[in-house]
Design an enzyme around this catalytic site. Structure first.
Site, PDB file in Angstrom:
ATOM      1  N   GLY A   1       0.820  -1.213   0.000  1.00 26.07           N
ATOM      2  CA  GLY A   1       0.000   0.000   0.000  1.00 26.07           C
ATOM      3  C   GLY A   1       0.847   1.254   0.000  1.00 26.07           C
ATOM      4  O   GLY A   1       1.962   1.281  -0.526  1.00 26.07           O
ATOM      5  N   CYS A   2       0.336   2.293   0.624  1.00 29.66           N
ATOM      6  CA  CYS A   2       1.017   3.587   0.627  1.00 29.66           C
ATOM      7  C   CYS A   2       2.341   3.565   1.381  1.00 29.66           C
ATOM      8  O   CYS A   2       3.169   4.444   1.204  1.00 29.66           O
ATOM      9  CB  CYS A   2       0.103   4.652   1.224  1.00 29.66           C
ATOM     10  SG  CYS A   2      -1.341   4.979   0.194  1.00 29.66           S
ATOM     11  N   SER A   3       2.545   2.566   2.238  1.00 31.34           N
ATOM     12  CA  SER A   3       3.789   2.497   3.002  1.00 31.34           C
ATOM     13  C   SER A   3       4.875   1.709   2.271  1.00 31.34           C
ATOM     14  O   SER A   3       5.932   1.455   2.839  1.00 31.34           O
ATOM     15  CB  SER A   3       3.527   1.858   4.368  1.00 31.34           C
ATOM     16  OG  SER A   3       3.156   0.496   4.207  1.00 31.34           O
ATOM     17  N   SER A   4       4.647   1.343   1.022  1.00 34.04           N
ATOM     18  CA  SER A   4       5.603   0.488   0.307  1.00 34.04           C
ATOM     19  C   SER A   4       6.969   1.136   0.155  1.00 34.04           C
ATOM     20  O   SER A   4       7.997   0.472   0.308  1.00 34.04           O
ATOM     21  CB  SER A   4       5.049   0.078  -1.063  1.00 34.04           C
ATOM     22  OG  SER A   4       4.871   1.205  -1.893  1.00 34.04           O
TER      23      SER A   4
END
Length: 200
Positions: free
Chosen positions: A176-179
Site C-alpha cells: 500500500g502507501c507504506s511500500s
C-alpha cells in the site's frame, strides 16, 4: 563441567559476534543517488475535477459533487497528477469505468507492462547520479503498493537494468502507501549489515 561449558559458550558467542562485526558496514547507510520517473500523462490539479468527470462519463451527476471534488483539489498541496491511463485507454477498456464489470485482469495487465519500464527509468537515473556501473549493485529491493506477478517485478527490473545474475533480490508486494518506506527500511538494514553492499 558447568564452568567449562559456560566458558565454551562464551567463546562461541564471542566468535559469532566477531564474525558478524566483520561483516557489518563500517558506518551508517547513506544515499548515493536518487532517481524519479512519472507516467507520460499529466493533469494539472485545477483541471482534475473536470478531467475526472469527463473520462468517467460522470458529467450527468450533480454539480454539487463536482464542486466538492474541486474544493478538495484546491485545498490539497498537489499541483499536478501523473497517470499511466488516458482517455483513449479508457475507450479501449470500458470495463475500467463500469463498476459492474470485472476489471482486475485488465488493470493487472497494465501494471505488468507499465511498472517495470517506469521503475527502470527511475533506477537508471539513480544509477547515473551514483556514477558507477549497474553491475556493482549487490542488492535490489523492490516494493509495490499494488499488483503481484510471477516472475516478479524484481526479476524483470534486474534484467532491464543489466544487473548481475548474483544480485540479491527482495520483493515486497502489496504494501500500500507504506511500500516506499518499507523498501527504504529494508535497504538500510541490508546496507548497514553487509560490508560493501550497494542496494538499489
Amino acid at each position: 563441567m558447568t564452568s567449562l561449558l559456560g566458558n565454551q559458550m562464551a567463546r562461541s558467542a564471542a566468535a559469532v559476534h566477531n564474525i558478524r562485526w566483520a561483516q557489518r558496514a563500517g558506518g551508517p547507510a547513506s544515499v548515493l543517488g536518487i532517481g524519479t520517473a512519472n507516467p507520460a500523462n499529466c493533469v494539472r490539479q485545477e483541471d482534475y475535477a473536470d478531467y475526472y468527470f469527463r473520462v468517467t462519463k460522470s458529467e450527468h451527476l450533480t454539480d454539487n459533487l463536482k464542486a466538492k471534488l474541486k474544493r478538495i483539489c484546491h485545498k490539497s498541496a498537489i499541483t499536478k497528477r501523473y497517470f499511466y491511463h488516458n482517455e483513449e485507454l479508457f475507450q479501449g477498456h470500458p470495463e475500467l469505468l463500469d463498476r459492474t464489470s470485472p476489471s482486475l485482469d485488465a488493470r493487472m495487465d497494465m501494471v505488468a507492462t507499465a511498472v517495470p519500464e517506469l521503475t527502470a527509468a527511475a533506477a537508471l537515473e539513480a544509477i547515473a547520479e551514483w556514477g558507477r556501473p549497474a553491475t556493482e549493485i549487490t542488492h535490489l529491493v523492490v516494493s509495490t503498493n499494488s499488483g503481484a506477478h510471477m516472475p516478479g517485478l524484481d526479476f524483470r527490473l534486474a534484467s532491464l537494468l543489466g544487473l548481475r545474475p548474483t544480485v540479491r533480490r527482495t520483493m515486497l508486494y502489496m504494501n500500500g502507501c507504506s511500500s516506499g518506506s518499507a523498501a527504504l527500511r529494508v535497504a538500510k538494514d541490508i546496507a548497514d549489515n553487509n560490508r560493501g553492499a550497494r542496494v538499489l
